[in-house]
Design an enzyme around this catalytic site. Structure first.
Site, PDB file in Angstrom:
ATOM      1  N   HIS A   1     -27.701   3.401  -1.431  1.00  0.00           N
ATOM      2  CA  HIS A   1     -27.130   4.285  -2.447  1.00  0.00           C
ATOM      3  C   HIS A   1     -27.148   3.625  -3.824  1.00  0.00           C
ATOM      4  O   HIS A   1     -27.264   2.399  -3.944  1.00  0.00           O
ATOM      5  CB  HIS A   1     -25.682   4.650  -2.104  1.00  0.00           C
ATOM      6  CG  HIS A   1     -24.729   3.484  -2.077  1.00  0.00           C
ATOM      7  ND1 HIS A   1     -24.714   2.546  -1.071  1.00  0.00           N
ATOM      8  CD2 HIS A   1     -23.757   3.101  -2.950  1.00  0.00           C
ATOM      9  CE1 HIS A   1     -23.779   1.644  -1.310  1.00  0.00           C
ATOM     10  NE2 HIS A   1     -23.183   1.948  -2.455  1.00  0.00           N
TER      11      HIS A   1
ATOM     12  N   ASP B   1     -24.327   3.795  -7.069  1.00  0.00           N
ATOM     13  CA  ASP B   1     -22.897   4.102  -7.057  1.00  0.00           C
ATOM     14  C   ASP B   1     -22.576   5.444  -7.733  1.00  0.00           C
ATOM     15  O   ASP B   1     -23.083   5.748  -8.820  1.00  0.00           O
ATOM     16  CB  ASP B   1     -22.114   2.977  -7.738  1.00  0.00           C
ATOM     17  CG  ASP B   1     -22.063   1.730  -6.845  1.00  0.00           C
ATOM     18  OD1 ASP B   1     -22.036   1.892  -5.607  1.00  0.00           O
ATOM     19  OD2 ASP B   1     -22.069   0.607  -7.380  1.00  0.00           O
TER      20      ASP B   1
ATOM     21  N   HIS C   1     -28.595  -0.032  -3.594  1.00  0.00           N
ATOM     22  CA  HIS C   1     -28.169  -1.220  -2.852  1.00  0.00           C
ATOM     23  C   HIS C   1     -27.641  -0.849  -1.473  1.00  0.00           C
ATOM     24  O   HIS C   1     -27.329   0.321  -1.197  1.00  0.00           O
ATOM     25  CB  HIS C   1     -27.137  -2.018  -3.645  1.00  0.00           C
ATOM     26  CG  HIS C   1     -25.930  -1.232  -4.039  1.00  0.00           C
ATOM     27  ND1 HIS C   1     -25.930  -0.302  -5.061  1.00  0.00           N
ATOM     28  CD2 HIS C   1     -24.658  -1.233  -3.548  1.00  0.00           C
ATOM     29  CE1 HIS C   1     -24.734   0.225  -5.183  1.00  0.00           C
ATOM     30  NE2 HIS C   1     -23.938  -0.310  -4.276  1.00  0.00           N
TER      31      HIS C   1
ATOM     32  N   ARG D   1     -14.797  -5.860  -7.490  1.00  0.00           N
ATOM     33  CA  ARG D   1     -15.828  -5.378  -8.401  1.00  0.00           C
ATOM     34  C   ARG D   1     -15.249  -4.503  -9.490  1.00  0.00           C
ATOM     35  O   ARG D   1     -14.172  -3.918  -9.336  1.00  0.00           O
ATOM     36  CB  ARG D   1     -16.933  -4.658  -7.644  1.00  0.00           C
ATOM     37  CG  ARG D   1     -16.574  -3.328  -7.129  1.00  0.00           C
ATOM     38  CD  ARG D   1     -17.764  -2.694  -6.440  1.00  0.00           C
ATOM     39  NE  ARG D   1     -17.547  -1.257  -6.457  1.00  0.00           N
ATOM     40  CZ  ARG D   1     -18.390  -0.373  -6.013  1.00  0.00           C
ATOM     41  NH1 ARG D   1     -19.540  -0.742  -5.512  1.00  0.00           N
ATOM     42  NH2 ARG D   1     -18.110   0.896  -6.065  1.00  0.00           N
TER      43      ARG D   1
HETATM   44  C1  SIN Z   1     -21.175  -1.432  -2.824  1.00  0.00           C
HETATM   45  O1  SIN Z   1     -21.743  -0.630  -2.117  1.00  0.00           O
HETATM   46  O2  SIN Z   1     -21.011  -1.208  -4.013  1.00  0.00           O
HETATM   47  C2  SIN Z   1     -20.682  -2.754  -2.259  1.00  0.00           C
HETATM   48  C3  SIN Z   1     -21.766  -3.750  -2.208  1.00  0.00           C
HETATM   49  C4  SIN Z   1     -21.375  -4.962  -1.412  1.00  0.00           C
HETATM   50  O3  SIN Z   1     -20.245  -5.045  -0.909  1.00  0.00           O
HETATM   51  O4  SIN Z   1     -22.217  -5.859  -1.282  1.00  0.00           O
END
Ligand code: SIN
Length: 296
Positions: free
Chosen positions: A96, A98, A247, A262
Site C-alpha cells: 500500500h 499510506d 510499502h 511514525r
Molecule cells: C506502515 O505500513 O506504514 C508501517 C510500516 C512498517 O511498520 O514497517
C-alpha cells in the site's frame, strides 16, 4: 552528507547527518532531493526523542493525524506501531501507499525504529514509477485515463461492533476516485497509483473486468526489480514518498515484539494526471525538471 544508493532506483542510505539537530536549509533541500530520486531514504544510529521526530517531520510540511492507528497521548500526530503476540499486525502486511482513501493522500511518512526482533520485521518498498515504466505500451495506454475508487477497507474491522461509528467514518472519508496513473507533483514522473490495500475498483468498469485489471496492476509492486528491503535496527529512521512508492511490512516475527513510531506529512494536492508532463528516464533528469526543463 553522503547519499549511498542501495538499489538502482529505490532506496538510499544518507550518512553523516544528525536528525536530532535542525538541518541547515541547503542540507534539508539535498535530503528532499535524494528522497525524490530514491523514493525511500534511511538514516542509521539516530537518537531522536518524539518531539525531535515531530520537528523533523514538520520540516516537510504539516503533519496529519491518522484516524485508525493508536496515537501518542499528548502528541496525536505520533502514530504508535507496537506489535507482539498480544497485538497483532493490522494491515501493514499488504502492499500500500499510506491513506490513499483520503482526497489528498499522505505525502511522506517518517518511521523510527525503537525495537526489532533478532531477525525478521523488515520493510519492503516498491518503486511505482519503475512499475509504470515497466508496463507494456498497450497496457499503459489502456490505463492512462482511468480512475480508481479507494476505500479504508481493512480498517472496517475496527468497527465491527459499532456500526454507528463506522457510518461516521464513512461520512468523514467518502471514497475518492484517483487517477490510476498520476503525475508526481515534484518530479513530473508518471506513477502507477493503485494499491492492494485501499484501491477497490476501477471506476466505470464491470466488477469482473475491474478485478482482472487491478490484479495485474497490484502485482507490479511484487516485482523484485522494483523493490528495496530494509533491515531495521533501533535508531534507524526511514522517510518515504507515498506519491512514488508503496510499502509492505513483513509479518514474520510472531510472537516477538516490533515497535516503531511514525509521523506522516499531510497530502497537499489531490492526485492528478497531466497528459503532457512525462520526463523520460534516467532519474538524473530530476534536477533539470526542477529547473523547468525535461518536459515533453
Ligand atoms: C506502515 O505500513 O506504514 C508501517 C510500516 C512498517 O511498520 O514497517
Amino acid at each position: 552528507m553522503e547519499v549511498v544508493p542501495r538499489q538502482p532506483t529505490i532506496g538510499a542510505e544518507i550518512c553523516g547527518l544528525d536528525l536530532s539537530q535542525r538541518l541547515p536549509d541547503a542540507v534539508f533541500d539535498d535530503v528532499y532531493e535524494a528522497l525524490l530520486d530514491y523514493k525511500i531514504v534511511f538514516f542509521r544510529d539516530q537518537r531522536l526523542t518524539r518531539d525531535q521526530q515531530i520537528a523533523f517531520g514538520q520540516r516537510f510540511g504539516p503533519l496529519e493525524i491518522n484516524p485508525f492507528r493508536p496515537r501518542g497521548k499528548s502528541q496525536p500526530e505520533l502514530q504508535i506501531i507496537n506489535n507482539d503476540k498480544d497485538n497483532p499486525v493490522l494491515s501493514t502486511d499488504v502492499w500500500h501507499a499510506d491513506l490513499t482513501f483520503r482526497k489528498k493522500p499522505t505525502k511522506l511518512t517518517i518511521l523510527r525504529c525503537l525495537e526489532v526482533p533478532a531477525c525478521g520485521g523488515d520493510t519492503l518498498w516498491a518503486d511505482m514509477c519503475a512499475a509504470y515504466d515497466g508496463l507494456d505500451q498497450c497496457l499503459r495506454e489502456r490505463i492512462t485515463e482511468l480512475g480508481a475508487i479507494h476505500d479504508f477497507r481493512n480498517f472496517r474491522v475496527l468497527y465491527k461492533d459499532d456500526p454507528a461509528q463506522l457510518r461516521r467514518m464513512e461520512e468523514q472519508f467518502p471514497n475518492p476516485t484517483h487517477p490510476v496513473v498520476i503525475t508526481h507533483p515534484d518530479t513530473l514522473r508518471r506513477v502507477l497509483f493503485v494499491n492492494r490495500q485501499f484501491t477497490v475498483r476501477i471506476a466505470g468498469m464491470s466488477g469482473d473486468e475491474s478485478r482482472q485489471l487491478l490484479e495485474v496492476l497490484y502485482n507490479q509492486a511484487g516485482v523484485p526489480e522494483y523493490q528495496f528491503r530494509l533491515r531495521w535496527e533501533p535508531g534507524t529512521i526511514a522517510v518515504w514518498d507515498n506519491r512514488s512508492c508503496q510499502h509492505y511490512a513483513v509479518n514474520d516475527y510472531y510472537p516477538n515484539r516490533r515497535r516503531m513510531e511514525r509521523v506522516a506529512v499531510a497530502g497537499d494536492v489531490e492526485p492528478f494526471f497531466a497528459p503532457t508532463a512525462r520526463p523520460s528516464r534516467p532519474y538524473a533528469s530530476i534536477r533539470r525538471v526542477h529547473a523547468g526543463e525535461g518536459l515533453s
